[in-house]
Write an enzyme that holds these catalytic residues in place. Sequence first.
Site, PDB file in Angstrom:
ATOM      1  CD  GLU A 270     102.938  46.497 -14.232  1.00 43.04           C
ATOM      2  OE1 GLU A 270     102.914  47.432 -15.067  1.00 43.04           O
ATOM      3  OE2 GLU A 270     103.811  45.613 -14.211  1.00 43.04           O
ATOM      4  CB  CYS A 271      95.145  48.678 -12.588  1.00 48.01           C
ATOM      5  SG  CYS A 271      93.676  49.720 -12.757  1.00 48.01           S
ATOM      6  N   GLY A 272      95.627  51.319 -10.869  1.00 52.68           N
ATOM      7  CA  GLY A 272      95.262  52.026  -9.653  1.00 52.68           C
ATOM      8  C   GLY A 272      94.168  51.305  -8.876  1.00 52.68           C
ATOM      9  CG  LEU A 273      90.536  50.832 -10.393  1.00 51.61           C
ATOM     10  CD1 LEU A 273      89.395  50.535 -11.364  1.00 51.61           C
ATOM     11  CD2 LEU A 273      90.041  51.691  -9.240  1.00 51.61           C
ATOM     12  CB  THR A 274      96.089  46.547  -8.579  1.00 53.78           C
ATOM     13  OG1 THR A 274      96.267  46.714  -9.994  1.00 53.78           O
ATOM     14  CG2 THR A 274      96.651  45.202  -8.170  1.00 53.78           C
TER      15      THR A 274
END
Length: 200
Positions: free
Chosen positions: A75-79
């Site tokens: 659930e990360c912006g970098l996922t």
Amino acid sequence: MRNFILLSCTLGLLWTSQNDAQTKPVATTNKHHTMNSELKAETIYQFKVTDLHGKIFDFASLKGKKILVVNTASECGLTPQYKDLESIYEKYKDKNFVIVGFPANNFGAQEPGTNDQIATFCKANYGVTFPMMSKISVKGSDKHAVYQFLTEKKRNGLQDSEVEWNFQKYLINEDGQLVKVLSPRTLPTDPEIINWIKNK
């Protein structure tokens, strides 16, 4: 007469210094050699971990391969980096290269799921086929032993580091030694990583 006394004193001091230099033992070389021996770096091959499906994963099975170790989150912006990770894995997995992912919930609680949920997410959204381990901690008092090795110079022989965020990358050479630490924002397709894989 005064000049003669001064000259005599100077010559005497020079003779004493030379004599001392010849008689004092020099032990710095042996000491340096001993220190280097004591600081011999560990390798990643000592570790056995558990994968997302509960099976034992032995890093010793990766001897001779280049390894990219990365801490992941769902659930990360970098996922979306999962896509690029899978892409380079597919391209170079037959050329002695492997990626090992470690889900971690250390940053913004962005990996809240169970191992089963993480496995389902990775497969359904990004078609991940590279080895994914069970969820661990990559920093703090409960930091996993693999990440103690990766982040502590006294163990890896390269440098001290701290995992800054999800998707930080650690590059391991064919001998199991840490050779590079790359920031989370460095894309898996960055030329620095690709050239390292291709020996450029």
